[in-house]
Enzyme design. Structure first.
Site, mmCIF file in Angstrom:
data_model
loop_
_atom_site.group_PDB
_atom_site.id
_atom_site.type_symbol
_atom_site.label_atom_id
_atom_site.label_comp_id
_atom_site.label_asym_id
_atom_site.label_seq_id
_atom_site.Cartn_x
_atom_site.Cartn_y
_atom_site.Cartn_z
ATOM 1 N N GLY A 19 0.785 -1.236 0.000
ATOM 2 C CA GLY A 19 0.000 0.000 0.000
ATOM 3 C C GLY A 19 0.810 1.275 0.000
ATOM 4 O O GLY A 19 0.319 2.313 0.437
ATOM 5 N N ILE A 95 -11.307 -7.271 -11.887
ATOM 6 C CA ILE A 95 -12.465 -6.422 -11.544
ATOM 7 C C ILE A 95 -13.721 -6.999 -12.201
ATOM 8 O O ILE A 95 -13.730 -7.244 -13.410
ATOM 9 C CB ILE A 95 -12.200 -4.967 -12.016
ATOM 10 C CG1 ILE A 95 -10.953 -4.401 -11.323
ATOM 11 C CG2 ILE A 95 -13.406 -4.077 -11.750
ATOM 12 C CD1 ILE A 95 -10.982 -4.422 -9.806
ATOM 13 N N HIS A 111 0.517 -0.009 -13.747
ATOM 14 C CA HIS A 111 1.292 -1.231 -13.945
ATOM 15 C C HIS A 111 2.772 -0.854 -13.943
ATOM 16 O O HIS A 111 3.165 0.120 -14.595
ATOM 17 C CB HIS A 111 0.897 -1.893 -15.272
ATOM 18 C CG HIS A 111 1.535 -3.234 -15.422
ATOM 19 N ND1 HIS A 111 1.080 -4.352 -14.755
ATOM 20 C CD2 HIS A 111 2.620 -3.625 -16.122
ATOM 21 C CE1 HIS A 111 1.851 -5.374 -15.048
ATOM 22 N NE2 HIS A 111 2.796 -4.973 -15.878
ATOM 23 N N ASP A 152 -4.672 -5.731 -17.428
ATOM 24 C CA ASP A 152 -3.671 -4.865 -18.060
ATOM 25 C C ASP A 152 -3.932 -4.548 -19.530
ATOM 26 O O ASP A 152 -2.987 -4.330 -20.290
ATOM 27 C CB ASP A 152 -2.263 -5.495 -17.932
ATOM 28 C CG ASP A 152 -1.887 -5.737 -16.487
ATOM 29 O OD1 ASP A 152 -2.386 -5.009 -15.615
ATOM 30 O OD2 ASP A 152 -1.090 -6.658 -16.236
HETATM 31 C C1 GRF Z 1 3.031 -1.153 -7.665
HETATM 32 O O1 GRF Z 1 4.299 -1.409 -8.190
HETATM 33 C C2 GRF Z 1 2.033 -1.014 -8.774
HETATM 34 O O2 GRF Z 1 2.574 -0.591 -9.965
HETATM 35 C C3 GRF Z 1 1.514 -2.416 -8.943
HETATM 36 O O3 GRF Z 1 1.529 -2.968 -7.675
HETATM 37 C C4 GRF Z 1 2.524 -2.350 -6.878
HETATM 38 C C5 GRF Z 1 1.890 -1.974 -5.584
HETATM 39 O O4 GRF Z 1 2.831 -1.556 -4.641
HETATM 40 N N1 GRF Z 1 0.229 -2.417 -9.599
HETATM 41 P P1 GRF Z 1 2.352 -0.859 -3.314
HETATM 42 O O5 GRF Z 1 1.440 -1.857 -2.586
HETATM 43 O O6 GRF Z 1 1.610 0.379 -3.677
HETATM 44 O O7 GRF Z 1 3.571 -0.574 -2.512
#
Ligand code: GRF
Length: 197
Positions: A19, A95, A111, A152
Site C-alpha cells: 500500500g 475487476i 502497472h 492490463d
Molecule cells: C506497484 O508497483 C504497482 O505498480 C503495482 O503494484 C505495486 C503496488 O505496490 N500495480 P504498493 O502496494 O503500492 O507498494
C-alpha cells in the site's frame, strides 16, 4: 469526526498488499480542494495497507471472494461513500463486469512496466522487474491505464520510461526506480482525470 466536503470527488483505492501507492495517494489528496480518498478496499485481512489507511482515518472495507464479486454488496459499499472514481494500486483480483460497467472510464490501474510488455495475469510485483532484468531491457517504466474486463489491457492514459542497466542494477534497484515514477505521477494523473468528472 468525519469532515464534510460536499464539493469533493470521492476516490476509492483498491489495494492488496503493502500500500505504498495507496498511502501516497491518501497523503496527496489529504489537503486537496477537489478530491479525497474516501475509502480503501482490500482483499487481504492482514495486508499492511489496512493500517496505513486507518492511520489517516480512511475507512477500510476488507472483502473476500464472495463479497467482492457480489454486485449488490459491492455497489452498496461504494454508494455508501458516494464513490466517483476507483483507483487500483496493487490490487490483484480481476475487476468484476458490474464494476467495469458502472465505473466505465472511472477505474484506473498502474502497472510497473511499459505495457503491452510485461503485463497480463501473473505479471505483478517483483516478477515484472525480474523478467525485465532477465530480458536485458535498457528501459522500464510505468503505465497508467483504464481498467476493462482483462488484466492490463484497457486504454493507456499515461506512460513514463526510465533508463536501466540490467548488468549493473539489481531487481530491487529497478523496482525502486519504478516506484519513484509511480509516486511522482500517479496522483497527478488521477487528479487530472477526476477534475474532468
Ligand atoms: C506497484 O508497483 C504497482 O505498480 C503495482 O503494484 C505495486 C503496488 O505496490 N500495480 P504498493 O502496494 O503500492 O507498494
Amino acid at each position: 469526526m468525519e469532515t464534510i466536503s460536499p464539493g469533493k470527488k470521492n476516490i476509492a483505492v483498491f489495494a492488496s498488499g503493502t500500500g505504498s501507492n495507496a498511502l501516497n495517494l491518501i497523503m496527496y489528496f489529504k489537503t486537496h480542494d477537489g478530491a479525497q480518498v474516501k475509502l480503501v478496499v482490500c482483499n487481504k485481512k492482514d495486508a499492511p495497507v489496512i493500517q496505513k489507511a486507518r492511520g489517516f482515518d480512511v475507512p477500510v472495507v476488507v472483502v473476500n471472494r464472495e463479497t467482492f464479486y457480489d454486485e449488490k454488496y459491492m455497489l452498496s459499499v461504494l454508494e455508501n461513500e458516494s464513490i466517483d472514481f476507483i483507483v487500483l494500486a496493487g490490487f490483484l483480483w480481476l475487476i468484476p463486469q458490474f464494476l467495469v460497467d458502472k465505473y466505465r472510464d472511472r477505474i484506473v490501474n498502474i502497472h510497473p512496466a511499459l505495457l503491452p510488455k510485461y503485463g497480463g495475469k501473473g505479471m505483478y510485483g517483483s516478477k515484472v522487474h525480474e523478467t525485465v532484468k532477465q530480458n536485458n531491457e535498457t528501459e522500464t517504466g510505468i503505465t497508467i491505464h483504464y481498467v476493462d474486463e482483462s488484466y492490463d489491457e484497457g486504454d493507456v492514459i499515461f506512460q513514463k520510461a526510465v533508463p536501466i542497466n540490467c548488468t549493473l542494477q539489481s531487481t530491487e534497484e529497478i523496482a525502486q526506480k519504478v516506484h519513484a515514477l509511480e509516486y511522482a505521477h500517479y496522483p497527478r494523473v488521477i487528479e487530472q482525470l477526476v477534475q474532468k468528472l
